[in-house]
Every structure is written in structure tokens, then in C-alpha cells.
Design a protein around this motif. Structure first.
Motif, PDB file in Angstrom:
ATOM      1  N   UNK A   1       0.787  -1.221   0.000  1.00  0.00           N
ATOM      2  CA  UNK A   1       0.000   0.000   0.000  1.00  0.00           C
ATOM      3  C   UNK A   1       0.823   1.278   0.000  1.00  0.00           C
ATOM      4  N   UNK A   2       1.934   1.279   0.744  1.00  0.00           N
ATOM      5  CA  UNK A   2       2.762   2.487   0.810  1.00  0.00           C
ATOM      6  C   UNK A   2       3.481   2.739  -0.511  1.00  0.00           C
ATOM      7  N   UNK A   3       3.960   1.683  -1.137  1.00  0.00           N
ATOM      8  CA  UNK A   3       4.592   1.843  -2.458  1.00  0.00           C
ATOM      9  C   UNK A   3       3.583   2.377  -3.472  1.00  0.00           C
ATOM     10  N   UNK A   4       2.372   1.848  -3.403  1.00  0.00           N
ATOM     11  CA  UNK A   4       1.331   2.299  -4.325  1.00  0.00           C
ATOM     12  C   UNK A   4       1.001   3.770  -4.064  1.00  0.00           C
ATOM     13  N   UNK A   5       0.948   4.156  -2.809  1.00  0.00           N
ATOM     14  CA  UNK A   5       0.651   5.549  -2.481  1.00  0.00           C
ATOM     15  C   UNK A   5       1.725   6.478  -3.030  1.00  0.00           C
TER      16      UNK A   5
ATOM     17  N   UNK B   1      -7.682   2.611  -3.619  1.00  0.00           N
ATOM     18  CA  UNK B   1      -6.354   2.952  -4.134  1.00  0.00           C
ATOM     19  C   UNK B   1      -6.254   2.632  -5.617  1.00  0.00           C
ATOM     20  N   UNK B   2      -6.819   1.489  -6.014  1.00  0.00           N
ATOM     21  CA  UNK B   2      -6.763   1.088  -7.420  1.00  0.00           C
ATOM     22  C   UNK B   2      -7.600   2.007  -8.304  1.00  0.00           C
ATOM     23  N   UNK B   3      -8.762   2.420  -7.825  1.00  0.00           N
ATOM     24  CA  UNK B   3      -9.588   3.360  -8.601  1.00  0.00           C
ATOM     25  C   UNK B   3      -8.847   4.685  -8.754  1.00  0.00           C
ATOM     26  N   UNK B   4      -8.215   5.148  -7.699  1.00  0.00           N
ATOM     27  CA  UNK B   4      -7.457   6.395  -7.760  1.00  0.00           C
ATOM     28  C   UNK B   4      -6.279   6.259  -8.728  1.00  0.00           C
ATOM     29  N   UNK B   5      -5.564   5.141  -8.660  1.00  0.00           N
ATOM     30  CA  UNK B   5      -4.441   4.911  -9.578  1.00  0.00           C
ATOM     31  C   UNK B   5      -4.932   4.890 -11.024  1.00  0.00           C
ATOM     32  N   UNK B   6      -6.065   4.247 -11.257  1.00  0.00           N
ATOM     33  CA  UNK B   6      -6.628   4.189 -12.609  1.00  0.00           C
ATOM     34  C   UNK B   6      -7.000   5.593 -13.094  1.00  0.00           C
ATOM     35  N   UNK B   7      -7.554   6.387 -12.215  1.00  0.00           N
ATOM     36  CA  UNK B   7      -7.910   7.765 -12.545  1.00  0.00           C
ATOM     37  C   UNK B   7      -6.674   8.552 -12.972  1.00  0.00           C
ATOM     38  N   UNK B   8      -5.608   8.424 -12.207  1.00  0.00           N
ATOM     39  CA  UNK B   8      -4.365   9.127 -12.521  1.00  0.00           C
ATOM     40  C   UNK B   8      -3.797   8.619 -13.846  1.00  0.00           C
TER      41      UNK B   8
END
Length: 94
Positions: A3-7, A55-62
Motif C-alpha cells: 500500500x505504501x509503495x502504491x501511495x 487505491x486502485x480506482x485512484x491509480x486508474x484515474x491518474x
């Protein structure tokens, strides 16, 4: 990826998008994200965690925003692979 790496990855990518947190959150919410603006802002600054799906939805948005900014580089073919309009008869409808 934890999670921290993804953030950290998401926060770095957000910097390249040129979006404000409000614009990012609007896109994230439109994609089905459930967290509030303050939650997303706190997450990006490392002050709180989000559930994995959020987190995945946010990453996809970015990533979608980055795709808008940087069109994919593709190698050209020597000929057209397929015409835009098929030749011959149409398929029958049942």
C-alpha cells in the motif's frame, strides 16, 4: 505492491498530471470512487491509507489522465492493416 509503495507511486504520478486535488477527486468520484476529497488529499500526503479497491480506482484515474497527456508512441506499419469499411456483403441480422 504494498500500500505504501502504491501511495508513493500514485502521488508522484499525480504531480505529472497537472490536476488539482479537487479535479483529481472529481474524476476519481466519477469513476466510482467512494472516499471523500479530504481522504484522497490525506492519502496522497501519506497521512492515511485507503482500502485497496479505492487505491486502485485512484491509480486508474491518474493513469487515464496521464494517457490523455502523453499519447502512446507506436511504431508505424508499412501498410494499412485493415480498411475502415469492410468489403463485401454485410452480415444478415437474425
Amino acid at each position: 505492491m504494498d500500500g505504501e509503495e502504491q501511495r508513493r507511486s500514485t502521488a508522484r504520478a499525480v504531480e505529472h498530471t497537472g490536476l488539482s486535488v479537487e479535479q483529481l477527486w472529481g474524476r476519481y468520484f466519477a469513476m466510482g470512487g467512494n472516499c471523500g476529497l479530504l481522504d484522497v488529499d490525506a492519502y496522497l500526503h501519506g497521512l492515511m491509507d485507503l482500502p485497496e479497491l479505492e487505491r486502485d480506482i485512484l491509480a486508474h484515474t491518474v493513469n487515464e489522465r496521464l494517457d490523455e497527456l502523453t499519447p502512446p508512441h507506436r511504431a508505424a506499419y508499412s501498410r494499412t492493416l485493415r480498411d475502415g469499411v469492410p468489403k463485401g456483403r454485410r452480415c444478415r441480422r437474425w
